[in-house]
Design an enzyme around this catalytic site. Sequence first.
Site, PDB file in Angstrom:
ATOM      1  N   ASP A 130     -11.391  -1.053   0.859  1.00 28.06           N
ATOM      2  CA  ASP A 130     -10.669  -0.824   2.100  1.00 28.06           C
ATOM      3  C   ASP A 130      -9.279  -0.284   1.729  1.00 28.06           C
ATOM      4  OD1 ASP A 130     -10.689  -2.703   5.220  1.00 28.06           O
ATOM      5  OD2 ASP A 130      -9.787  -0.774   4.705  1.00 28.06           O
TER       6      ASP A 130
HETATM    7  C1  GLC Z   1      -8.428  -0.240   7.709  1.00 29.72           C
HETATM    8  C2  GLC Z   1      -9.587  -1.124   8.136  1.00 29.72           C
HETATM    9  C3  GLC Z   1     -10.927  -0.485   7.971  1.00 29.72           C
HETATM   10  C4  GLC Z   1     -10.804   1.013   8.185  1.00 29.72           C
HETATM   11  C5  GLC Z   1      -9.977   1.543   7.034  1.00 29.72           C
HETATM   12  C6  GLC Z   1      -9.784   3.072   7.147  1.00 29.72           C
HETATM   13  O1  GLC Z   1      -7.465  -1.001   7.037  1.00 29.72           O
HETATM   14  O2  GLC Z   1      -9.652  -2.415   7.535  1.00 29.72           O
HETATM   15  O3  GLC Z   1     -11.802  -1.100   8.915  1.00 29.72           O
HETATM   16  O4  GLC Z   1     -12.082   1.627   8.207  1.00 29.72           O
HETATM   17  O5  GLC Z   1      -8.711   0.919   6.949  1.00 29.72           O
HETATM   18  O6  GLC Z   1      -8.979   3.352   8.248  1.00 29.72           O
END
Ligand code: GLC
Length: 711
Positions: free
Chosen positions: A266
Amino acid sequence: MIKQTKAESIIKNMSLSEKIGQMTQLPPYIYIHNSEAVVYGTMRNLQLNETQIYTAGSVLGIGSPKEMIELQKKYLDNATHQIPLLFMADIIHGYKTIFPVPIALASSFNPDIARLVARISALEAYTSGIHIVFSPMCDLTRDPRWGRVVEGFGEDVLLTSSMSEAMVEGYTNFQKFGEGSVACCIKHFAGYGACEAGRDYNTVDISRLSLYRDYLPAYKKALDAGADMIMTSFNTLDGVPATINKFLLRDVLRELWLCKAITIADYDALNQVIEHGAAFDQMDAAYKGFKAGLDIEMASSVYMNMLEKHVNNGNIEESALDEVVKRIIDLKIKLGLFDNPYSGANIEKEKQICLSEEHLEASKKAALESVVMLENKQLLPLKGTEKIALIGPYANNRSLIGPWSWMGKDDIHLTLSEVFDKHLVFVSKKSVLSDYTKEEIEEIRSADVVILAIGEDASLSGEAHSRSDISLPNKQEDLYSFARSISKKLVTLIFAGRPLLLNKLSDSDALLYCWFLGSQSSEAIYDLCFGFANPSGKLPMSFPRNVGQIPIYYNHFNTGRPFNKASKNVYLSKYLDVKNEPLYPFGFGLSYCVFHYEDLKLSSYSITSKEKLDISVKITNKNNYRGFEVVQVYIRDYVAEIVRPIKELKKFKKVWFEGFESKVVDFELNIDDLSYLDDSGNSRCENGKFSVMVGTSSIDVLSEDFYFLIN
Ligand code: GLC
């Protein structure tokens, strides 16, 4: 001589830094400084040079097809290789046509609706050049304090798994990649919804039994449905950040599930393992991430800065890196990027299909099935002749599409006051009691019906938006009491991204839980209030009476001292100050129809492991309204080596009824439905007495016992 695959022949010509580049995902504004893309989260200084930037393998988010084409061209013109960028984005409940938030979709108990939502979202996203969506979120959750409840499908394993599977099928068009389909990156692996105290990013400390039984099945179902990527979660599990958790990324994903999906961290999560205290520095984090099985790093540069050193000093074999890069190149080949790096990006087509009448109709259809009617004392549906006063902060609030709408725009959709217009004698968005003048109070008092539109602002749920107090914010309970005291009849509409505390609202004449319904919110609520449509939603989460009851969920163990109100024994599992039961239970939701259940029949009162159990129940709609009923089937295994919950949802069907229609609805149970996962993830089933319960909610069921014998 074994013929090289296309990926292998590409990798053979790649430098080490180019290979490592494929394992990094960067935001678009690294390439286009005035990018329109909405990328959430602060970006640290990545200390990357131009060469490194033009080796990255994928981009997080994109603002339009025009931008995608511009970025891909600029990248290929500057890259030292000709491997196109993958474009990934958060399409959570729609691209430009916005659908109900996932927790609302879960209330529909209709995987077909989820599949339709994903299908249309993919058609629209595809025209912007997006290849992969970070969706569905498969995180089961039992804690409404958590802000990301809004993005998930609630507290039940079967419902979360069914909705996740359906969305993957919709996005990928059953993996018929090409025109109008996108690949899926499911998230967040694993157990993120169990963050302690519902505080986002907090520690997850759950048993292996609960991990396998409750939290992992939905990811597995979504992977089996064809998800090509899986995103690691921010939390620790067993004290190890999921992003560098070998048990999750290798033992479960690769060894137990034999899964070949690409793993991606993430946002900045690989860097954050240092903050977690699981790595000394980026050098340590890079090694631990790679060894644990992390393929791609998102929005940070640990791999780009450190992996080459690990390969050069022999800590990591380049061949191991090639295995990762092959997964990434293979996916780009599968998605056709080498044939057409711009894939579906089409400026004209995006304009033509996004927010089309057909797509808005689908959004309304999903919204109609996502609203849960919690109370109705013969008030709804309205006749259409009533003089209505519409009050509260959502009376003319355009912000109804919900959080994580990314490319969605609030201001192009109608408000409640605009849609209810011809029925209204008074409208006010005032949310504070004392702001109402005497004259206004008299106007409200004189209306036949007051519709009170209240709830949380969309900004109070979503990532990093947990609440310790889940009551109605901004003293809206006072506004409710005021409306209750002066209205002849009161309809309360609640907008929220999570279950709220509704104790004081249950004396509404009608109470509709509207969540956030997307582009057609107001139109759908209008149709439901006037009976052009019939509420059919059921709660995907238990609604607590207070925060002290959390975590609260329907499929709990019996304990050795289950509370029994008929017993005089004080020493039972209970609170001194509140009932054990939720205010509104899982699976609950009213309809304008009145469904009567009778004649629960089993094909046998004893089955062996090679046999199936046929179940049927007769359901009669006792009035003239037409509508859906979500028929739910729960089981209980009374005795097992590992105790089993007092009930578990095993089947559900959404069935249509005409006025006064009776139907016999049937289901089939087999050994798989009676089995459970133990704390090693092995499926087990034991002889013994079971109960099967069929009904309209988790607490309103007919039941029969039967015996199961393993032969
Ligand atoms: C964010 C979220 C995730 C998302 C990613 C890209 O922090 O936790 O769900 O897909 O970053 O935006």
